[in-house]
Motif scaffolding. Structure first.
Motif, short mmCIF file in Angstrom:
data_model
loop_
_atom_site.label_atom_id
_atom_site.label_comp_id
_atom_site.label_asym_id
_atom_site.label_seq_id
_atom_site.Cartn_x
_atom_site.Cartn_y
_atom_site.Cartn_z
N ALA A 223 0.84 -1.20 0.00
CA ALA A 223 0.00 0.00 0.00
C ALA A 223 0.87 1.25 0.00
N ILE A 224 0.63 2.13 -0.99
CA ILE A 224 1.37 3.39 -1.09
C ILE A 224 0.36 4.54 -1.24
N ALA A 225 0.83 5.78 -1.04
CA ALA A 225 -0.01 6.96 -1.28
C ALA A 225 0.04 7.30 -2.75
N ALA A 226 -1.13 7.45 -3.34
CA ALA A 226 -1.19 7.80 -4.76
C ALA A 226 -0.58 9.18 -4.98
N THR A 227 0.02 9.36 -6.16
CA THR A 227 0.64 10.64 -6.49
C THR A 227 -0.41 11.74 -6.56
N ARG A 228 -0.11 12.88 -5.90
CA ARG A 228 -1.05 13.99 -5.89
C ARG A 228 -0.30 15.28 -6.16
N VAL A 229 -1.04 16.26 -6.66
CA VAL A 229 -0.50 17.60 -6.80
C VAL A 229 -0.75 18.33 -5.48
N VAL A 230 0.30 18.78 -4.81
CA VAL A 230 0.20 19.44 -3.53
C VAL A 230 0.49 20.92 -3.71
N TRP A 231 -0.46 21.75 -3.33
CA TRP A 231 -0.31 23.20 -3.43
C TRP A 231 0.13 23.75 -2.08
N THR A 232 1.06 24.64 -2.10
CA THR A 232 1.55 25.29 -0.89
C THR A 232 1.22 26.78 -0.95
N ALA A 233 0.51 27.25 0.08
CA ALA A 233 0.13 28.66 0.12
C ALA A 233 1.20 29.48 0.83
N GLU A 234 1.54 30.61 0.24
CA GLU A 234 2.51 31.52 0.84
C GLU A 234 1.85 32.89 0.98
N PRO A 235 1.93 33.51 2.15
CA PRO A 235 1.27 34.81 2.33
C PRO A 235 1.96 35.90 1.52
N LEU A 236 1.13 36.79 0.95
CA LEU A 236 1.66 37.92 0.19
C LEU A 236 2.04 39.08 1.11
N TYR A 237 1.30 39.20 2.23
CA TYR A 237 1.52 40.32 3.13
C TYR A 237 1.87 39.79 4.52
N ILE A 238 3.06 40.13 4.99
CA ILE A 238 3.55 39.66 6.29
C ILE A 238 3.98 40.88 7.10
N SER A 239 3.47 40.95 8.34
CA SER A 239 3.87 42.06 9.20
C SER A 239 5.30 41.88 9.66
N GLY A 240 5.88 42.95 10.19
CA GLY A 240 7.25 42.91 10.64
C GLY A 240 7.41 42.23 11.99
N ASP A 241 8.66 42.12 12.43
CA ASP A 241 8.95 41.46 13.70
C ASP A 241 8.61 42.33 14.90
N THR A 242 8.60 43.65 14.73
CA THR A 242 8.29 44.56 15.82
C THR A 242 7.15 45.49 15.41
N GLU A 243 6.46 46.03 16.41
CA GLU A 243 5.34 46.93 16.14
C GLU A 243 5.85 48.23 15.54
N PRO A 244 5.20 48.71 14.46
CA PRO A 244 5.68 49.94 13.81
C PRO A 244 5.34 51.18 14.64
N GLU A 245 5.88 52.31 14.24
CA GLU A 245 5.56 53.60 14.85
C GLU A 245 4.29 54.11 14.19
N TRP A 246 3.16 53.99 14.87
CA TRP A 246 1.87 54.28 14.26
C TRP A 246 1.70 55.78 14.00
N PRO A 247 1.23 56.16 12.83
CA PRO A 247 0.95 57.58 12.57
C PRO A 247 -0.26 58.04 13.37
N GLU A 248 -0.25 59.27 13.83
CA GLU A 248 -1.32 59.80 14.65
C GLU A 248 -2.26 60.72 13.88
N GLU A 249 -2.01 60.95 12.60
CA GLU A 249 -2.89 61.77 11.79
C GLU A 249 -3.68 60.88 10.84
N GLU A 250 -4.94 61.24 10.61
CA GLU A 250 -5.76 60.51 9.66
C GLU A 250 -5.13 60.57 8.27
#
Length: 619
Positions: A223-250
């Motif tokens: 018994a073996i696993a049948a061959t399959r097409v495996v899709w891997t999702a990669e995020p397009l938008y990733i936040s940084g390692d630290t919190e940014p300096e938030w702007p205070e003006e609209e």
């Protein structure tokens, strides 16, 4: 890719792959004999553990035992459970430590992962149950992820004991969930025999587990696993390692990793929105006081306050008693009631502005928006004299008639004079209207004086009967409230408290940090000074009876001219009617009775009987 279907009497080369005509039988989805209903069948015992029937507290039966003075042992169920790689399985069992002291014995559930060649790959363990003496039964649970290369798993129970401990420990009731009831990863079968060979005339019994083999005449299939097409999702938008300096003006922009963020306003930007705190929601609209008128938003769109024939305003200032600004609003029988300092107006509201109309206006005002609460089929509000209801006040057209709040008017007026802004709520599960007056905490030198809350509670009774007022004193200020289900939650600063019948007062003390202590709170019932007959004539009290529930202390006020002098508290049974009258010889022109319940158990007062007589004056 598509694989050919197995055929009988066909010559297959090593490495050929087929799919079966008849799918393999589904794999097991639960352990067999997990509750030992069939004795020790389907179990493998290890170490010093053995099969034993033991009745635990509450009648639960356990069946794997580790006796005292034995280091360890366990029982592993023989059922092979298939779980797709990367998926989760949950296993659990019950552990009974019997008379073992905490820490002397332990028990837990285990999941053993095996390869297709039955090699143990890994053991995942659940939480250890190490405290449960006195017959208490606790659960051990394990959540395990199927590792790469695992073909199946087996679940079991492991027991452990210190060497010098004489008491046994038991385990049982093993169960699992998350197993795979069919074929993992669309099984196919590969010919692994060393030379070419012919298949049999009939289809073999295909194994349902990866890596297992079956002999098909001259061919061996794996018994073996049948061959399959495996899709891997990669995020397009990733936040940084630290919190940014938030702007205070609209409209301000900031880059955060691969994401660019823009500051937006969370306010309602429509210029017709009054942005005041006098707000009510009705007819799918938001109504907001704006000086002497009431503006409302578009239907189901609180951001829109300008659309014609949808948003608009009620011209309360052009009606009777509308000269003063709007100070409070609420709902009364589905209609919007608008208060100012002089009077109230009752408006019919609707999703269609054309159907809105003024229903009534009466000269009875209120300036306390947060003290309004709909109660049953009425509306309670706080006027300058005290708590009033729209139903009674409107029918009498004044605040002096016998309304619900009149018994506590002096107390409420005193609390209002202290300057605290009142807060009201209706607690449906208890049928209570709460009116809260806070005294906020403050620093006196280096000592923090905590705030308190004085709450006047009107408890509704059965239909047609009069309610009753109580006064609660909370050891903290109440900033806000919320109801979730049948429970009432109170917020005090950064702390959330739950109101419940079985709880006491949670006292917070701030020194280096916060420490908390839950203490029972007293219940106090006190009568005013009563003459019991002709004023000024001395009365002789010689005994009393009380009917109720809970531990109670009784004291009597004997001199109202001396600051209300009371006798020391006298603890009596909750119900004194059976037996003799409780003796209490006292002589005074007027008496007041005080009942104090210590709060250590649920209490209730039903009746109090005094036995006394007038004493004639001397000639």
């Amino acid at each position: 890719m598509a694989y050919p279907v197995w055929q009988s009497g066909t010559l297959y080369q090593p490495g050929d792959i087929v799919v079966p005509i008849t799918a393999p039988s589904p794999t097991a989805t639960s352990v067999e004999n997990g509750e030992f209903t069939d004795g020790a069948n389907n179990w493998d015992f290890t170490g010093s553990a053995f099969y034993s029937e033991h009745v635990s507290k509450g009648g639960w039966r356990t069946y794997v035992e580790l006796p005292g003075n034995q280091a360890g042992g366990g029982a592993l169920n023989q059922t092979k459970l298939v779980v797709p790689v990367g998926k989760k399985i949950t296993a659990a069992c019950l552990i009974d430590q019997g008379a073992s002291v905490a820490g002397a014995t332990r028990g837990w559930v285990e999941v053993h992962w095996f390869s297709a060649s039955n090699v143990l790959l890994r053991i995942d363990k659940g939480n250890q149950v190490d405290s449960g003496s006195g017959g208490a039964v606790h659960r051990s649970t394990c959540e395990a992820i199927c590792p790469e290369g695992a073909a199946y798993c087996r679940a079991g129970i492991e027991l452990w004991s210190v060497a010098d401990h004489n008491h046994a420990i038991w385990g049982g009731n093993l169960w699992v969930e998350g197993t795979f009831a069919g074929l993992p990863a669309d099984l196919a079968y590969k010919a692994v025999q060393p030379e070419s060979g012919f298949s049999d005339a009939s289809e073999p019994a295909w194994p349902p587990v990866l890596g297992q083999q079956v002999v098909d005449n001259e061919v061996t299939w794996e018994a073996i696993a049948a061959t399959r097409v495996v899709w891997t999702a990669e995020p397009l938008y990733i936040s940084g390692d630290t919190e940014p300096e938030w702007p205070e003006e609209e409209g301000g922009m900031v880059k955060d990793g691969t994401v660019t963020l823009r500051a937006v306003s969370r306010r309602v930007e429509d210029p017709n929105c009054p942005n005041t705190k006098i707000v009510a929601i009705a007819a799918s609209k938001v109504f907001c006081g704006d000086d002497d008128i009431v503006r409302y938003s578009a239907t189901v769109n609180p951001l829109d306050w300008s659309t014609d024939n949808d948003a608009g305003y009620l011209p309360t200032g052009l009606q009777n008693y509308g000269a003063n600004p709007v100070t409070a609003m609420g709902l009364y029988r589905g209609n919007l009631i608008v208060f100012n300092a002089e009077a109230f107006q009752l408006w019919q509201v609707d999703e269609d502005p054309a159907n809105m109309a003024l229903l009534d206006a009466l000269p009875m005002g209120s300036t306390q928006h947060h003290a309004i609460a709909p109660v049953s089929n009425d509306l309670f509000f706080l006027a300058s004299q005290g708590v009033r209801t729209v139903g009674i006040a409107a029918s009498s057209t004044n605040f002096q008639a016998g309304d619900v709040g009149m018994p506590i008017d002096p107390l409420v007026q005193e609390a209002m004079a202290a300057g605290s802004e009142p807060l009201a709520l209706y607690y449906p599960a208890m049928g209570q209207y709460w009116l809260v007056f806070n005294s906020y905490g403050h620093w006196e030198g280096e000592m923090w004086i905590p705030g308190t809350a004085q709450v006047f509670v009107y408890s509704m009774t059965r239909m047609g009967q009069v309610g009753a007022w109580s006064r609660y004193t909370f050891p903290y200020a109440i900033d806000d409230w919320a109801i979730a289900g049948d429970l009432l939650y109170l917020r005090s600063g950064d702390f959330i408290h739950r109101v419940g019948e079985a709880a006491g007062d949670e006292i917070g003390i701030q020194r280096d940090g916060w420490t908390f202590e839950v203490v029972p709170f007293e219940g106090l019932i006190q009568w005013p000074w009563l003459e019991f007959g002709q004023p000024g004539v001395t009365k002789m009290l010689y005994g009393f009876d009380i009917v109720g529930q809970g531990r109670v202390s009784v004291s009597f006020g004997i001199d109202q001219s001396n600051g209300g002098l009371f006798t020391p508290g006298y603890t009596v049974p909750a119900d004194t009617v059976p037996g003799m009258v409780i003796p209490m010889p006292l002589a005074a022109p007027s008496l007041s009775v005080k009942l104090t319940y210590d709060g250590s158990e649920p209490w209730q007062w039903n009746a109090l009987g005094l036995y006394l007589q007038d004493l004639r004056g001397m000639s």
